[in-house]
Scaffold this motif. Sequence first.
Motif, PDB file in Angstrom:
ATOM      1  N   LYS A  12      -0.463  -0.348   4.595  1.00  0.00           N
ATOM      2  CA  LYS A  12       0.542  -0.285   3.547  1.00  0.00           C
ATOM      3  C   LYS A  12       0.189  -1.208   2.376  1.00  0.00           C
ATOM      4  O   LYS A  12       0.270  -0.827   1.218  1.00  0.00           O
ATOM      5  CB  LYS A  12       1.897  -0.673   4.118  1.00  0.00           C
ATOM      6  N   HIS A  13      -0.258  -2.407   2.713  1.00  0.00           N
ATOM      7  CA  HIS A  13      -0.505  -3.344   1.612  1.00  0.00           C
ATOM      8  C   HIS A  13      -1.738  -2.951   0.802  1.00  0.00           C
ATOM      9  O   HIS A  13      -1.844  -3.279  -0.371  1.00  0.00           O
ATOM     10  CB  HIS A  13      -0.583  -4.790   2.123  1.00  0.00           C
ATOM     11  N   GLU A  16      -0.370  -0.406  -1.607  1.00  0.00           N
ATOM     12  CA  GLU A  16       0.376  -1.125  -2.654  1.00  0.00           C
ATOM     13  C   GLU A  16      -0.582  -1.713  -3.679  1.00  0.00           C
ATOM     14  O   GLU A  16      -0.391  -1.588  -4.882  1.00  0.00           O
ATOM     15  CB  GLU A  16       1.176  -2.262  -2.020  1.00  0.00           C
ATOM     16  N   ASP A  17      -1.594  -2.387  -3.153  1.00  0.00           N
ATOM     17  CA  ASP A  17      -2.589  -3.001  -4.027  1.00  0.00           C
ATOM     18  C   ASP A  17      -3.186  -1.972  -4.964  1.00  0.00           C
ATOM     19  O   ASP A  17      -3.318  -2.194  -6.166  1.00  0.00           O
ATOM     20  CB  ASP A  17      -3.710  -3.599  -3.165  1.00  0.00           C
TER      21      ASP A  17
ATOM     22  N   TRP B 175      -1.297  -7.974  -4.644  1.00  0.00           N
ATOM     23  CA  TRP B 175      -0.163  -7.308  -5.288  1.00  0.00           C
ATOM     24  C   TRP B 175       1.153  -7.898  -4.801  1.00  0.00           C
ATOM     25  O   TRP B 175       2.096  -8.085  -5.558  1.00  0.00           O
ATOM     26  CB  TRP B 175      -0.217  -5.810  -5.002  1.00  0.00           C
ATOM     27  N   LYS B 176       1.208  -8.200  -3.491  1.00  0.00           N
ATOM     28  CA  LYS B 176       2.406  -8.808  -2.904  1.00  0.00           C
ATOM     29  C   LYS B 176       2.654 -10.175  -3.554  1.00  0.00           C
ATOM     30  O   LYS B 176       3.795 -10.536  -3.862  1.00  0.00           O
ATOM     31  CB  LYS B 176       2.164  -8.968  -1.394  1.00  0.00           C
TER      32      LYS B 176
END
Lengths: 300, 298
Positions: A12-13, A16-17, B175-176
């Motif tokens: 998931k991350h 997102e990235d 991004w987080k």
Amino acid sequence: MRVKPKKTRIEKHHLEDFVGRAYMSFCVLLLIVIIVSMVYFVASKGISTFTSGDVKISEFLFGTKWSPEGDTPSYGAFPFIAGSFLVTLIAALIASPLSICAALFMTEIVPGWGKKLLQPVIELLSGIPSVVYGFVGLSVIVPFLRNTFPGQGIGVAAGALVLSVMILPTITSVAADALASLPQNLKESSFALGATRWQTIARVILPTTFPAIMTGVVLGMARAFGEALAVQMVIGNAPFVPKSLFESASTLTSVITLSMGNTTMGSPQNNALWSMALVLMLMTFIFVLLVRMLERRNKI
Amino acid sequence: MKPRTADKIATVLIVFFALLIVAILVGLLGYILIRGLNHISWDFLTSAPQKIRAGGGVGPQLFNSIYLLVLTLVITVPLGLGAGIFMAEYARPGKLTNFIRLIVEVLSSFPSIVVGLFGLLLIVNTFDLGFSLVSGALALTFFNLPLMVRITEQAFRTVPKQQKEAGFALGLSKWKIVTTVLFPVALPTIITGTILSAGRVFGEAAALMFTAGMSSPRLDFTNWNPSSPTSPLNPFRPAETLAVHIWKINSEGLAPDAVQIAAGASAVLVITVLIFNLAARYFGRVIYRKLTASKRMS
């Protein structure tokens, strides 16, 4: 360094990235597209005056007669170019000393409350819309000039005065930043040698920060050169090279403002106006170039 | 001249010129407010302008200005945030980054009239959107976007490096970190900057004359259907803003009380910009307290 995960499944991350990066790249790309198309469109329109054979470049730049509606139309834009440079230079000459004094007041004379007093003043001055400056110029400066000097009040002097107030905040904030970032020990050693405050300012502080202050002046001039409505309201808009400061004149921006709506797209007069927009754009490039050169000098 | 005398004279001159600037601002604001305030009434703020008779107001213009501002911010804020975050956190120093920086610089120093002309050529004519709110909002986007990028970039750059490092140490993705660690800290600065830039957009006129147009159709303020031509919400109708209106009545105003209308409208414009200024400070402080740990301290 992060260790690469062995799993081939997209986590998931990572997704997102990727989405974030793609979105940001899109935004940056859009900026590039905007500027490229802006330069392309204005330039192609501006050049068409000369490529269509209506007007020669030399006639446009140096011709002093602007009569697009005459029997033998002539498109000399020199009066407007001269008017633009004239009001810009005078405005810079009025505003620069004032701004430098304000910056010195904020950083050297009374650094405490001087900054607290002038910072909001500068912010508010830069926030006032240009049409309001034009309105005040029209109802305060123009009558004042009419009563004290020969002429109608409208003209180069009124335009330059209005512009000088408009560019005060630009020059002041850049100059104040430059003065504030000056190493403290430079001043201290000057004082230690027994120099007075003014001697320190005039011989140490101002020469050291000169390129940075000039950056502010150039930025102010760029703003003055491109300002349209405030100038248009007070300069009188006569298509002649002014012989005195109190005579009515025109700038590139004021003539575009007034005439663009009244001409049909593609007519020689309309194309000549686009050529003036091109001149404005080229001047912007020159100003940006100057600022960059000054900043480079400032770093060394 | 003795150095001490020179020092005294110079000090007096510097103080004089600095106070002169303060006097100019006080005079300007005083003049605008005193001239304009007694002309402002509820009727002036809501009624439509009169062409030849006296007694017109600036209702539609005021509405147009606010609506156009909202439309512009809806477009520029997300785009500016994206490009600004890229410049602050992702762009590696190099030729491309320098080029983008140059672009932002050039775009923000373009005269607004050139931006307006470009809007006329591209949006109004080529895209055939005509003189409309959308055209105006897009032109203002070209005008406001470089500002937004700068604001965002500066806001992100002021976030302490340790915050980012702490995020990396926890194993968060980049991004987080950007969205959940850096963004909340940068938000107060971004909001302050956005509101200040909104003040500039609100007073902008030259870029709008050739894109949003210089006339307002008859508006029916009871009609909230965005596709109807008389609806104030219809984004494809021409719209004259307050700043353009001030310019127009000063240049070609026919109404006998044109000067008073200009004074009243100028006062409205300046008061709005003042409100934007105060709001920027207030919201910046409040949101900073809400989003960071400093609320526990106060």
